[in-house]
Design a protein around this motif. Structure first.
Motif, PDB file in Angstrom:
ATOM      1  N   SER A 113      37.305 -18.614 -46.165  1.00 36.02           N
ATOM      2  CA  SER A 113      38.313 -18.251 -45.157  1.00 36.02           C
ATOM      3  C   SER A 113      37.730 -17.385 -44.035  1.00 36.02           C
ATOM      4  CB  SER A 113      39.518 -17.564 -45.804  1.00 36.02           C
ATOM      5  OG  SER A 113      39.095 -16.542 -46.645  1.00 36.02           O
ATOM      6  N   LEU A 114      36.516 -16.872 -44.212  1.00 40.22           N
ATOM      7  CA  LEU A 114      35.854 -16.135 -43.115  1.00 40.22           C
ATOM      8  C   LEU A 114      34.347 -16.309 -43.263  1.00 40.22           C
ATOM      9  CD1 LEU A 114      36.898 -12.562 -41.960  1.00 40.22           C
ATOM     10  CD2 LEU A 114      34.938 -13.825 -41.143  1.00 40.22           C
ATOM     11  N   THR A 115      33.757 -17.096 -42.381  1.00 39.91           N
ATOM     12  CA  THR A 115      32.325 -17.392 -42.538  1.00 39.91           C
ATOM     13  C   THR A 115      31.578 -17.210 -41.217  1.00 39.91           C
ATOM     14  OG1 THR A 115      32.657 -19.711 -41.982  1.00 39.91           O
ATOM     15  CG2 THR A 115      32.776 -19.141 -44.323  1.00 39.91           C
ATOM     16  N   CYS A 116      30.267 -17.067 -41.341  1.00 40.96           N
ATOM     17  CA  CYS A 116      29.401 -17.045 -40.158  1.00 40.96           C
ATOM     18  C   CYS A 116      27.988 -17.388 -40.623  1.00 40.96           C
ATOM     19  CB  CYS A 116      29.440 -15.663 -39.503  1.00 40.96           C
ATOM     20  SG  CYS A 116      28.456 -15.589 -38.011  1.00 40.96           S
ATOM     21  N   ASP A 117      27.541 -18.614 -40.359  1.00 44.35           N
ATOM     22  CA  ASP A 117      26.184 -19.007 -40.748  1.00 44.35           C
ATOM     23  C   ASP A 117      25.186 -18.395 -39.774  1.00 44.35           C
ATOM     24  OD1 ASP A 117      27.215 -20.435 -42.751  1.00 44.35           O
ATOM     25  OD2 ASP A 117      26.572 -22.404 -42.049  1.00 44.35           O
ATOM     26  N   THR A 118      24.012 -18.025 -40.273  1.00 45.49           N
ATOM     27  CA  THR A 118      23.038 -17.442 -39.351  1.00 45.49           C
ATOM     28  C   THR A 118      21.771 -18.290 -39.185  1.00 45.49           C
ATOM     29  OG1 THR A 118      22.205 -16.105 -41.156  1.00 45.49           O
ATOM     30  CG2 THR A 118      23.685 -15.016 -39.605  1.00 45.49           C
ATOM     31  N   ARG A 119      21.349 -18.976 -40.213  1.00 48.15           N
ATOM     32  CA  ARG A 119      20.104 -19.753 -40.135  1.00 48.15           C
ATOM     33  C   ARG A 119      20.325 -21.117 -40.754  1.00 48.15           C
ATOM     34  NH1 ARG A 119      15.328 -16.351 -39.156  1.00 48.15           N
ATOM     35  NH2 ARG A 119      16.321 -14.742 -37.932  1.00 48.15           N
ATOM     36  N   ARG A 120      19.581 -22.099 -40.273  1.00 49.61           N
ATOM     37  CA  ARG A 120      19.604 -23.379 -40.983  1.00 49.61           C
ATOM     38  C   ARG A 120      18.341 -23.487 -41.824  1.00 49.61           C
ATOM     39  NH1 ARG A 120      17.750 -27.855 -36.540  1.00 49.61           N
ATOM     40  NH2 ARG A 120      16.271 -26.498 -35.523  1.00 49.61           N
ATOM     41  N   LEU A 121      18.441 -24.278 -42.889  1.00 47.37           N
ATOM     42  CA  LEU A 121      17.251 -24.531 -43.697  1.00 47.37           C
ATOM     43  C   LEU A 121      16.421 -25.583 -42.974  1.00 47.37           C
ATOM     44  CD1 LEU A 121      15.729 -24.057 -46.388  1.00 47.37           C
ATOM     45  CD2 LEU A 121      17.010 -25.965 -47.324  1.00 47.37           C
ATOM     46  N   LYS A 122      15.225 -25.186 -42.588  1.00 52.25           N
ATOM     47  CA  LYS A 122      14.334 -26.120 -41.894  1.00 52.25           C
ATOM     48  C   LYS A 122      12.912 -25.812 -42.343  1.00 52.25           C
ATOM     49  CE  LYS A 122      13.293 -27.806 -37.225  1.00 52.25           C
ATOM     50  NZ  LYS A 122      11.838 -27.669 -37.183  1.00 52.25           N
ATOM     51  N   ASN A 123      12.372 -26.725 -43.139  1.00 54.01           N
ATOM     52  CA  ASN A 123      10.997 -26.574 -43.590  1.00 54.01           C
ATOM     53  C   ASN A 123      10.366 -27.972 -43.615  1.00 54.01           C
ATOM     54  OD1 ASN A 123      11.651 -27.820 -46.094  1.00 54.01           O
ATOM     55  ND2 ASN A 123      12.344 -25.861 -46.927  1.00 54.01           N
ATOM     56  N   PRO A 124       9.127 -28.124 -44.020  1.00 57.34           N
ATOM     57  CA  PRO A 124       8.516 -29.462 -43.966  1.00 57.34           C
ATOM     58  C   PRO A 124       9.231 -30.499 -44.830  1.00 57.34           C
ATOM     59  CG  PRO A 124       6.862 -27.773 -44.271  1.00 57.34           C
ATOM     60  CD  PRO A 124       8.173 -27.088 -44.398  1.00 57.34           C
TER      61      PRO A 124
ATOM     62  N   PRO B 229      27.163 -20.952 -35.939  1.00 54.74           N
ATOM     63  CA  PRO B 229      26.555 -19.619 -35.843  1.00 54.74           C
ATOM     64  C   PRO B 229      27.578 -18.544 -35.470  1.00 54.74           C
ATOM     65  CG  PRO B 229      26.114 -20.876 -33.862  1.00 54.74           C
ATOM     66  CD  PRO B 229      26.938 -21.768 -34.754  1.00 54.74           C
ATOM     67  N   TRP B 230      28.853 -18.936 -35.332  1.00 47.59           N
ATOM     68  CA  TRP B 230      29.885 -17.978 -34.914  1.00 47.59           C
ATOM     69  C   TRP B 230      30.868 -17.714 -36.059  1.00 47.59           C
ATOM     70  CZ3 TRP B 230      27.188 -16.888 -31.039  1.00 47.59           C
ATOM     71  CH2 TRP B 230      26.694 -17.842 -30.171  1.00 47.59           C
ATOM     72  N   ILE B 231      31.592 -16.601 -35.917  1.00 45.66           N
ATOM     73  CA  ILE B 231      32.612 -16.281 -36.924  1.00 45.66           C
ATOM     74  C   ILE B 231      33.702 -17.352 -36.900  1.00 45.66           C
ATOM     75  CG2 ILE B 231      34.499 -14.674 -37.468  1.00 45.66           C
ATOM     76  CD1 ILE B 231      32.635 -12.387 -36.543  1.00 45.66           C
ATOM     77  N   GLN B 232      33.975 -17.917 -38.092  1.00 46.47           N
ATOM     78  CA  GLN B 232      35.061 -18.891 -38.264  1.00 46.47           C
ATOM     79  C   GLN B 232      36.072 -18.240 -39.198  1.00 46.47           C
ATOM     80  OE1 GLN B 232      34.642 -22.610 -37.270  1.00 46.47           O
ATOM     81  NE2 GLN B 232      33.362 -21.388 -35.906  1.00 46.47           N
ATOM     82  N   MET B 233      37.322 -18.216 -38.806  1.00 44.28           N
ATOM     83  CA  MET B 233      38.278 -17.470 -39.622  1.00 44.28           C
ATOM     84  C   MET B 233      39.612 -18.196 -39.732  1.00 44.28           C
ATOM     85  SD  MET B 233      39.640 -13.622 -38.885  1.00 44.28           S
ATOM     86  CE  MET B 233      40.742 -14.103 -37.583  1.00 44.28           C
ATOM     87  N   ASP B 234      40.144 -18.211 -40.963  1.00 47.65           N
ATOM     88  CA  ASP B 234      41.516 -18.671 -41.158  1.00 47.65           C
ATOM     89  C   ASP B 234      42.393 -17.408 -41.150  1.00 47.65           C
ATOM     90  OD1 ASP B 234      43.976 -19.422 -42.144  1.00 47.65           O
ATOM     91  OD2 ASP B 234      43.164 -20.880 -43.550  1.00 47.65           O
ATOM     92  N   GLY B 235      42.888 -17.057 -39.963  1.00 44.85           N
ATOM     93  CA  GLY B 235      43.589 -15.783 -39.764  1.00 44.85           C
ATOM     94  C   GLY B 235      44.793 -15.609 -40.672  1.00 44.85           C
ATOM     95  N   ARG B 236      45.562 -16.705 -40.844  1.00 45.78           N
ATOM     96  CA  ARG B 236      46.776 -16.588 -41.677  1.00 45.78           C
ATOM     97  C   ARG B 236      46.440 -16.329 -43.137  1.00 45.78           C
ATOM     98  NH1 ARG B 236      50.734 -21.318 -39.300  1.00 45.78           N
ATOM     99  NH2 ARG B 236      50.501 -20.677 -37.148  1.00 45.78           N
ATOM    100  N   GLU B 237      45.397 -17.013 -43.615  1.00 48.68           N
ATOM    101  CA  GLU B 237      44.975 -16.840 -45.011  1.00 48.68           C
ATOM    102  C   GLU B 237      44.519 -15.391 -45.246  1.00 48.68           C
ATOM    103  OE1 GLU B 237      43.817 -19.590 -47.389  1.00 48.68           O
ATOM    104  OE2 GLU B 237      42.852 -18.195 -48.793  1.00 48.68           O
ATOM    105  N   ILE B 238      43.715 -14.867 -44.303  1.00 47.39           N
ATOM    106  CA  ILE B 238      43.216 -13.488 -44.431  1.00 47.39           C
ATOM    107  C   ILE B 238      44.392 -12.499 -44.379  1.00 47.39           C
ATOM    108  CG2 ILE B 238      41.794 -11.718 -43.321  1.00 47.39           C
ATOM    109  CD1 ILE B 238      39.881 -13.657 -44.236  1.00 47.39           C
ATOM    110  N   PHE B 239      45.311 -12.773 -43.493  1.00 45.29           N
ATOM    111  CA  PHE B 239      46.485 -11.911 -43.341  1.00 45.29           C
ATOM    112  C   PHE B 239      47.251 -11.836 -44.672  1.00 45.29           C
ATOM    113  CE2 PHE B 239      50.546 -10.416 -42.008  1.00 45.29           C
ATOM    114  CZ  PHE B 239      50.395  -9.824 -40.772  1.00 45.29           C
TER     115      PHE B 239
END
Ligand code: ACO
Length: 322
Positions: free
Chosen positions: A187-198, A207-217
């Motif tokens: 209900s509240l997430t923010c990814d910062t890095r992707r997995l990228k390797n060989p 990469p931004w805050i995603q929020m379900d405001g009603r659920e958090i409320f």
């Protein structure tokens, strides 16, 4: 045995952004934001980092207590918005303020971070491992916010607050409850890095805050009063015995009103600063504490409750004698 908060400090970025300023960026209005959240303005970084704001808050807390940085044994920074993965913010702060003997590390429990860090410091001091600790809540959330999303960009602000706590021989009340529920973390997430390797490349969710405001409320108005009552019961107290509720959750005044109602308490016992600073996540409680202390509103012996919740989900409450 217990711990005592002997100094407080805070620091906000210089730039103040009003609701009218935001109405130039997204489709919103001062009236909507004030009515739905209680927020009027917030401070936004134009270069101030989590480490610099934290260091300024720590220096003020040390000055408030008349304590030298070299005396600090433990330096904890609660943040979910550090500028770098390593070094951690706490080590950067240690370097800036010269707390040369302190053990320094970060802790991330989103908006509950300051409370969880305070409890961690308490555990170290209760067992006699450390005697003086700087505990910081600091965020520059503006770098995690999608400035085109009117559902989130209106809520958050940047800032830092710090307290200096010391081991106390007295048997003061200090009761704490903490909870986490990772199954509801979506209900509240923010990814910062992707997995990228060989071997693999997994795209970033957002990469931004995603929020379900009603659920958090809905979650906040149920869980916060429950855990406050749990902590009070452990202390052998009721909500009527509490002089002041310093709520962490300063995202929405309607949440605070609802919690006051559920606890059958006058909302005047719940000081707020969200009108001026918005939701600064882990920084909210220590900044508010510092403002209340400097305004002379926190008096020795007062019964204080701090509580809140955040992404994770995490939530907790602390009952203490000021
Ligand atoms: N301006 C104008 N209208 C808006 C805005 C805005 N800024 N934001 C949403 N709206 C619109 C919506 O699009 C919707 O329109 P529609 O009915 O046409 O679809 C309408 O207003 C109602 O939207 P809701 O989301 O139902 O509004 P609500 O009253 O729930 O308020 C809010 C939204 C303020 C986000 C509220 O849900 C809230 O405060 N939730 C808790 C948030 C929170 O506490 N987050 C914790 C963060 S903690 C951490 O760990 C970082």
């Amino acid at each position: 045995m217990s711990i005592k908060i002997i100094g407080t400090g805070s620091a906000l970025p210089e730039k103040k952004v009003t609701n009218d300023d935001l109405a130039e960026l997204v489709e919103t209005s001062d009236q909507w934001i004030r009515e739905r959240t209680g927020i009027g303005s917030r401070h936004i970084s134009t270069g101030e980092t989590v480490a610099r704001l934290s260091a300024a808050a720590c220096e003020r807390a040390l000055a408030d207590a008349g304590c030298a940085a070299e005396e600090v044994d433990l330096l904890l920074v609660a943040t979910c918005s550090p500028e770098s993965g390593v070094p951690c913010v706490a080590c950067q702060v240690q370097g800036i303020i010269g707390a040369s003997k302190a053990v320094a590390f970060d802790l991330n429990a989103a908006c509950s971070g300051f409370l969880f860090a305070l409890h961690t410091a308490w555990a170290y001091m209760e067992t006699g491992i450390y005697r003086k600790a700087l505990i910081v809540g600091a965020e520059v959330l503006s770098k995690l916010v999608d400035w085109t999303d009117r559902g989130t960009c209106i809520l958050f602000g940047d800032g830092a607050g710090a307290v200096l706590a010391e081991h106390s021989g007295h048997n003061d009340v200090f009761r704490f409850v903490q909870h986490s529920d990772g199954s509801r973390g979506g209900s509240l997430t923010c990814d910062t890095r992707r997995l990228k390797n060989p071997y693999v490349e997994i795209p970033l969710q957002s990469p931004w805050i995603q929020m379900d405001g009603r659920e958090i409320f809905a979650f906040a108005v149920r869980r916060v009063p429950e855990c406050i009552e749990e902590a009070l019961a452990q202390a052998g107290m009721t909500a009527d015995d509490v002089d002041m509720f310093v709520l962490l959750h300063q995202a929405n005044y309607r949440i605070i009103e609802s919690i006051a109602k559920r606890l059958k308490q006058d909302v005047k016992k719940f000081p707020v600063n969200l009108e001026r600073v918005g939701n600064m996540s882990s920084a909210t409680i220590p900044v508010l504490l510092d403002e209340l202390k400097r305004a002379g509103r926190l008096k020795d012996g007062m019964s204080v409750v701090m509580s809140g919740f955040g992404a994770g989900l995490t939530w907790g409450a602390c009952v203490m004698k000021w």
